[in-house]
Design an enzyme around this catalytic site. Structure first.
Site, short mmCIF file in Angstrom:
data_model
loop_
_atom_site.label_atom_id
_atom_site.label_comp_id
_atom_site.label_asym_id
_atom_site.label_seq_id
_atom_site.Cartn_x
_atom_site.Cartn_y
_atom_site.Cartn_z
N GLU A 21 0.84 -1.21 0.00
CA GLU A 21 0.00 0.00 0.00
C GLU A 21 0.86 1.25 0.00
O GLU A 21 2.08 1.20 0.18
CB GLU A 21 -0.90 0.02 1.25
CG GLU A 21 -2.33 -0.46 1.03
CD GLU A 21 -3.18 0.57 0.29
OE1 GLU A 21 -2.62 1.61 -0.13
OE2 GLU A 21 -4.39 0.33 0.14
N ARG A 101 -7.90 -0.51 12.98
CA ARG A 101 -6.52 -0.28 12.56
C ARG A 101 -6.43 0.90 11.62
O ARG A 101 -7.44 1.38 11.08
CB ARG A 101 -5.94 -1.51 11.88
CG ARG A 101 -6.53 -1.82 10.49
CD ARG A 101 -5.65 -2.82 9.77
NE ARG A 101 -6.18 -3.30 8.51
CZ ARG A 101 -6.03 -2.69 7.33
NH1 ARG A 101 -5.40 -1.52 7.27
NH2 ARG A 101 -6.51 -3.22 6.22
N ASN A 103 -5.40 2.80 8.12
CA ASN A 103 -5.39 2.49 6.70
C ASN A 103 -4.67 3.62 5.96
O ASN A 103 -3.72 4.18 6.47
CB ASN A 103 -6.80 2.23 6.18
CG ASN A 103 -6.81 1.25 5.01
OD1 ASN A 103 -6.07 0.27 5.01
ND2 ASN A 103 -7.63 1.50 4.01
N GLU A 122 -14.29 -4.80 8.94
CA GLU A 122 -14.87 -3.91 7.94
C GLU A 122 -16.33 -3.58 8.24
O GLU A 122 -17.15 -3.38 7.34
CB GLU A 122 -14.72 -4.48 6.53
CG GLU A 122 -13.27 -4.69 6.14
CD GLU A 122 -13.08 -5.14 4.71
OE1 GLU A 122 -14.03 -5.01 3.90
OE2 GLU A 122 -11.97 -5.62 4.38
N ASN A 149 -9.93 5.15 2.53
CA ASN A 149 -8.87 4.81 1.58
C ASN A 149 -8.33 6.06 0.89
O ASN A 149 -7.99 7.03 1.54
CB ASN A 149 -9.37 3.75 0.59
CG ASN A 149 -8.62 2.44 0.77
OD1 ASN A 149 -7.39 2.45 0.89
ND2 ASN A 149 -9.33 1.33 0.79
N ASP A 198 -9.65 2.09 -4.38
CA ASP A 198 -8.71 1.96 -3.27
C ASP A 198 -7.88 3.24 -3.21
O ASP A 198 -8.44 4.33 -3.17
CB ASP A 198 -7.87 0.69 -3.48
CG ASP A 198 -7.28 0.16 -2.19
OD1 ASP A 198 -6.82 0.96 -1.36
OD2 ASP A 198 -7.24 -1.07 -2.01
#
Length: 287
Positions: A21, A101, A103, A122, A149, A198
């Site tokens: 990522e 968490r 992202n 999620e 995101n 994303d």
């Protein structure tokens, strides 16, 4: 719409990241930063020398961005932390929430860090999007997102683009010099079967490039929301993209292999498409 860029991709970093990522070009160091969220690693890659480094973190890491004074700012499971140039670690803002968490994250034109979170399961509305300043000030901007995101700003800083992945949309906000956003509306909606939005980046022309999780592609949309370029790659889980290189003309694409029964050989690697566009310089975190 133009396609065919898939034939020009190369492998910048061959890896088997669980969840690659957050590619970010660090102009001061002339290197690419990226993370393996679930592998708890921060990677660097220097395309001129091929040199790579890896730093393991003690928590899942959603993003790593350069700081104006050197070092990195990290979006971690329990909050946002700073790595000093000498490697010293300290928390800027610590806010652990069980089952949640970090992202994706991005640095705004004013040097503030916009950091997203999500729940491991999620759950709908279980994540947040917050704005953090260099002195540790924090403001939750969106309290009820699901999978926070991609983030990016128009070249003039007046628009902010954002993807909450399960909505299938890339939204656009009006953004002012004080870091206030308003007027949320859809820029594009990704059709079923094409994947989910994303990570994203905005180029020098104000076009939005968005990686499609489950779509094996990065798409470029004009500021008016028109699709005008598709970059296809064989790794189905494309996670994010960023321009890098001395002229910001190389598109780096991170990928993942988590959950795949039969990952493609390049899944988890960082891919590169040279000369496909022209990126805009990204600011460092002012802290």
């Amino acid at each position: 719409m133009r396609a065919g860029a898939a034939a020009r991709y190369g492998i910048a970093v061959r890896a088997e990241a669980e969840l690659g990522e957050g590619p970010t070009w660090d102009p001061a160091a002339g290197r690419l930063l990226w993370v393996d969220v679930l592998g708890m690693r921060v990677h660097t890659y220097d395309p001129s020398s091929g040199r790579r480094t890896v730093r393991t973190t003690e928590q899942h890491v959603g993003a790593a961005k350069p700081r104006a004074g050197g070092g990195l700012v990290l979006n971690l499971r329990d909050g946002v932390a700073l790595l000093d140039p000498d490697g010293a670690f300290r928390w800027l803002h610590r806010e652990p929430v069980p089952g949640r968490r970090a992202n994706d994250a991005a640095v705004a034109p004013d040097g503030a860090l916009w950091a997203g979170t999500m729940r491991y399961d999620e759950a709908t509305g279980g994540g947040t999007l917050s704005r953090l300043t260099g002195d540790g000030g924090v403001r939750t901007v969106l309290p009820d997102v699901t999978v926070s995101n991609g983030l990016g700003w128009s070249p003039d800083g007046r628009l902010m683009y954002y993807a909450d992945t399960p909505t299938r949309r890339v939204d656009v906000f009006d953004h002012d010099a004080q870091g206030v956003v308003r007027g949320r509306r859809p820029l594009v909606e990704i059709e079923e079967g094409a994947g989910f939005p994303d990570g994203l980046t905005v180029d020098a022309d104000g076009c939005v490039w968005v990686a499609l999780w489950g779509g094996g592609a990065v798409r470029r949309y004009t500021p008016g929301g028109e699709l005008d370029l598709v970059v296809e790659v064989p790794a189905p889980l494309t996670t994010a993209c960023a321009f890098g290189g001395p002229d910001l003309t190389d598109l780096y694409i991170t990928t993942a292999r988590v959950g795949l029964r039969a990952p493609h050989p390049v899944s988890g690697s960082v891919l590169v498409v040279p000369g496909v566009g022209r990126g805009a310089p990204q600011p460092a975190f002012a802290g």
